[in-house]
Enzyme design. Sequence first.
Site, mmCIF file in Angstrom:
data_model
loop_
_atom_site.group_PDB
_atom_site.id
_atom_site.type_symbol
_atom_site.label_atom_id
_atom_site.label_comp_id
_atom_site.label_asym_id
_atom_site.label_seq_id
_atom_site.Cartn_x
_atom_site.Cartn_y
_atom_site.Cartn_z
ATOM 1 N N ASP A 10 0.880 -1.159 0.000
ATOM 2 C CA ASP A 10 0.000 0.000 0.000
ATOM 3 C C ASP A 10 0.928 1.222 0.000
ATOM 4 O O ASP A 10 2.109 1.113 0.352
ATOM 5 C CB ASP A 10 -0.866 -0.044 1.269
ATOM 6 C CG ASP A 10 -1.650 1.226 1.470
ATOM 7 O OD1 ASP A 10 -2.297 1.673 0.507
ATOM 8 O OD2 ASP A 10 -1.599 1.788 2.587
ATOM 9 N N ASP A 12 -0.078 5.119 0.854
ATOM 10 C CA ASP A 12 -0.328 6.077 1.943
ATOM 11 C C ASP A 12 -0.261 5.373 3.301
ATOM 12 O O ASP A 12 -1.064 4.484 3.576
ATOM 13 C CB ASP A 12 -1.728 6.702 1.789
ATOM 14 C CG ASP A 12 -1.859 7.535 0.531
ATOM 15 O OD1 ASP A 12 -1.118 8.520 0.396
ATOM 16 O OD2 ASP A 12 -2.721 7.210 -0.311
#
Length: 212
Positions: A10, A12
Amino acid sequence: MKNIKAIIFDLDGVICSTDHYHYMAWKALADRLGIYFDEVINRKLRGVSRMESLEIVLGDRAPEFSMEQKKALADEKNNIYKQYLNSMSPADLSEDVLYTLETLRKRGYLLAIGSSSKNTRQILNQLGLESFFDAVADGTQITHSKPNPEVFLLAASLLGVSPEEAIVIEDAESGIKAAEAGQFRAIGLRCKSNDPNSEISIKRLSNLLDIL
Ligand code: G6P
Ligand code: MG
């Protein structure tokens, strides 16, 4: 962990701390509209698309706004957010993240990004990572954001691996759920889903190097 060929990160909150910028931008919008917003509500937005996040931020007041007005509000938030992004540079990449990425690369793993963000490319550019990853799957390429597994399945297919051959690193519950729905093994970074047995949790990204 056996038979792992690829790692899907991922973006953020895992590679960079843009989750705080999201918070500040949503908070500015909510304050302008006189809507209560705090870190607890912000946590529910992790991994969730911009328009779905807006619905959560507006809460009970969502029906007051037309679709066109909601698009304008989402743009307003994104413009504030992008001002924060513009200030980012490779110095915003932590030593821990950089060391982990370089070590995994040396160990021969395929590395990809799986993010719901439509700003993924800009963030990677600002961090100097525009050509580091073997594949990038992001919010501009998918119809359903996390907890739907679409973005991770796309990342795996771009890498040419099956979900069983990849692990997903996530800081959001929606992302852990997405990984599991796609039959990936998930590792939570400072995050655990409601099922305590469902995945491994690590405190810092470099802890990955001891697990793999
Ligand atoms: C990531 C973040 C979410 C954000 C989403 C969309 O998944 O964790 O908080 O809402 O991306 O981001 P965007 O940059 O497209 O507004
Ligand atoms: Mg995240």
